[in-house]
Structures are given as structure tokens and as C-alpha cells.
Design a protein around this motif. Sequence first.
Motif, PDB file in Angstrom:
ATOM      1  N   TYR A   1       0.862  -1.189   0.000  1.00 55.65           N
ATOM      2  CA  TYR A   1       0.000   0.000   0.000  1.00 55.65           C
ATOM      3  C   TYR A   1       0.895   1.234   0.000  1.00 55.65           C
ATOM      4  O   TYR A   1       1.716   1.394   0.916  1.00 55.65           O
ATOM      5  N   VAL A   2       0.746   2.055  -1.033  1.00 52.96           N
ATOM      6  CA  VAL A   2       1.562   3.262  -1.083  1.00 52.96           C
ATOM      7  C   VAL A   2       0.732   4.466  -0.650  1.00 52.96           C
ATOM      8  O   VAL A   2      -0.476   4.518  -0.870  1.00 52.96           O
ATOM      9  N   VAL A   3       1.413   5.402  -0.025  1.00 51.88           N
ATOM     10  CA  VAL A   3       0.799   6.678   0.354  1.00 51.88           C
ATOM     11  C   VAL A   3       1.444   7.763  -0.488  1.00 51.88           C
ATOM     12  O   VAL A   3       2.681   7.871  -0.518  1.00 51.88           O
ATOM     13  N   ILE A   4       0.618   8.533  -1.174  1.00 49.08           N
ATOM     14  CA  ILE A   4       1.112   9.648  -1.985  1.00 49.08           C
ATOM     15  C   ILE A   4       0.472  10.927  -1.475  1.00 49.08           C
ATOM     16  O   ILE A   4      -0.757  11.002  -1.292  1.00 49.08           O
ATOM     17  N   HIS A   5       1.316  11.904  -1.221  1.00 52.80           N
ATOM     18  CA  HIS A   5       0.849  13.222  -0.766  1.00 52.80           C
ATOM     19  C   HIS A   5       1.392  14.245  -1.741  1.00 52.80           C
ATOM     20  O   HIS A   5       2.615  14.361  -1.893  1.00 52.80           O
ATOM     21  N   GLY A   6       0.498  14.963  -2.404  1.00 51.13           N
ATOM     22  CA  GLY A   6       0.945  15.854  -3.473  1.00 51.13           C
ATOM     23  C   GLY A   6       1.544  15.016  -4.588  1.00 51.13           C
ATOM     24  O   GLY A   6       0.913  14.100  -5.090  1.00 51.13           O
ATOM     25  N   GLN A   7       2.773  15.312  -4.939  1.00 55.84           N
ATOM     26  CA  GLN A   7       3.452  14.528  -5.974  1.00 55.84           C
ATOM     27  C   GLN A   7       4.421  13.520  -5.355  1.00 55.84           C
ATOM     28  O   GLN A   7       5.109  12.796  -6.073  1.00 55.84           O
ATOM     29  N   ASP A   8       4.485  13.483  -4.020  1.00 53.53           N
ATOM     30  CA  ASP A   8       5.529  12.713  -3.341  1.00 53.53           C
ATOM     31  C   ASP A   8       5.045  11.356  -2.843  1.00 53.53           C
ATOM     32  O   ASP A   8       3.947  11.246  -2.287  1.00 53.53           O
TER      33      ASP A   8
END
Lengths: 87, 154
Positions: free
Chosen positions: A30-37
Motif C-alpha cells: 500500500y503506497v501513500v502519496i501526498h501531493g506529488q511525493d
Amino acid sequence: MPEAVKVLNEEIQAFEERLEEFEQYYKGKYVVIHGQDLVGAFDTLDAAAEEAVRLFGKGPYLIRRVGGPLATLPASVVMHPVQHADS
Amino acid sequence: MPIVECGYRHDDHERPDDVLVVWGPTIMVSIGFDPDYQYENNEDGTHPKSQITQVPALIDTGAGVSCIDDALAKNIGLPIIDRQMVSGVGGATEVNTYLGHIYIPALDFTQWGQFMGALLTHGGQRHQALIGRTLLRNSLLVYDGREGQVKLAQ
């Protein structure tokens, strides 16, 4: 469109742009992406959610499983009978 | 073992077996998101703060995952964490995914995680959540269609 949805759509776009990389290194996680990061890749949804909440509270942020199966909508949602207006 | 009744009682107007056919097994739940609550280490007898209580939820053994009414999820401000394509009998469609919890007070049980936003009230359903098999996996469910009674035990 609400701001949170707009930001989420951008995060989904960021996910899709890096999908090849994610499938190579993080398949099943499971990946977490915040904005482009990319914030991180986690073995469980609980771990991903815990970190996302710790860092960003209510978001917005994207949490998605890399290579996860297509979810199935319950039949009760899409097959609910609607009474005819004349009956 | 706590047991909760999810069926219907006799009243002057309707038979419980008829009501069960029309509405299905229903349980009252609380829904919300509590960023200060330790969902994974909640053995101290506490439960998360919910934004809304006394919400009718359908126990839906045909549903793999639990769902929350999309309009309700928006109204109470659940964090939206994804939008994804889902398959159904009508084909593929895109739905919102929210982070939150469903708490069942009668069982003192909390399910936390991601929930699909389903168009329930928008489609005319009176239920505002669906309890799917992920929540039922540790439960015992007894369905008595003849009497209109359904018992759920945790």
C-alpha cells in the motif's frame, strides 16, 4: 469540484505516472502519496493509514494498493429496485 | 458473547417475516473518523468518536467489503483516500474510497479501514451503510426467515 477531490485526482495522476516503477518495487504493498511525493510503501492498509493520518491528518492523500484486484460493488447497491412512478 | 437482534418484531401492521424480506437484516451503527484514536491498540475498553450515530446498516452477506453511503461520508467529512474503478453487475464504475470506522455499539465492535462510498440513499435505499463479509468474518449470523429474526454474535 471540491479542493480535496482536485488534489486527490492529482495524486492519482502521480500514482499512474509512476505505476511502472511502483509495480517493479512495491507490488502488493500500500503506497501513500501526498501531493506529488511518495510518502512510503507499507505491507498493510492499517500501517499506511496510520502513517498518513500521523503526518497529514484528514488529508488529502492517496492510499492505494499496487497491483490490487478490481474491487467489486455489492449487487445490493446496483440492483436496488425502484418503484415505478405510476404504481 | 454479546448477541444483537437484527430482525423485526411483530407489530399491528406488518409481519416480521415480511419486513425482513423487504428491508433485510438491519443493525444500528455509528460512523466516523477519529484521528486521535488508536484503532490497532484499543484493548482498554474505549471506542472511537463517531461523527454520526444510530445509522441503519444492512447486513449484506453478498457484499465482500463494507460500504458507507457516499453522501453521508461527504457530510461527516470522512477523508477521501482514493477513487477507483469497481466492477458490478451493471458494469464498471468509479467510486470514492474513504478512511473511517463503523462502530457497532450493541457488540462494542469497531471495523476501521477503507470503505467504498456507495450511492445508497441517492438510489432510494434507507440503509446508510452495508456490513460486508470483511466485518462478518469473525461473527456468527443466524437467519430465521420464518420468524423474521436475525441474530448476530461477535
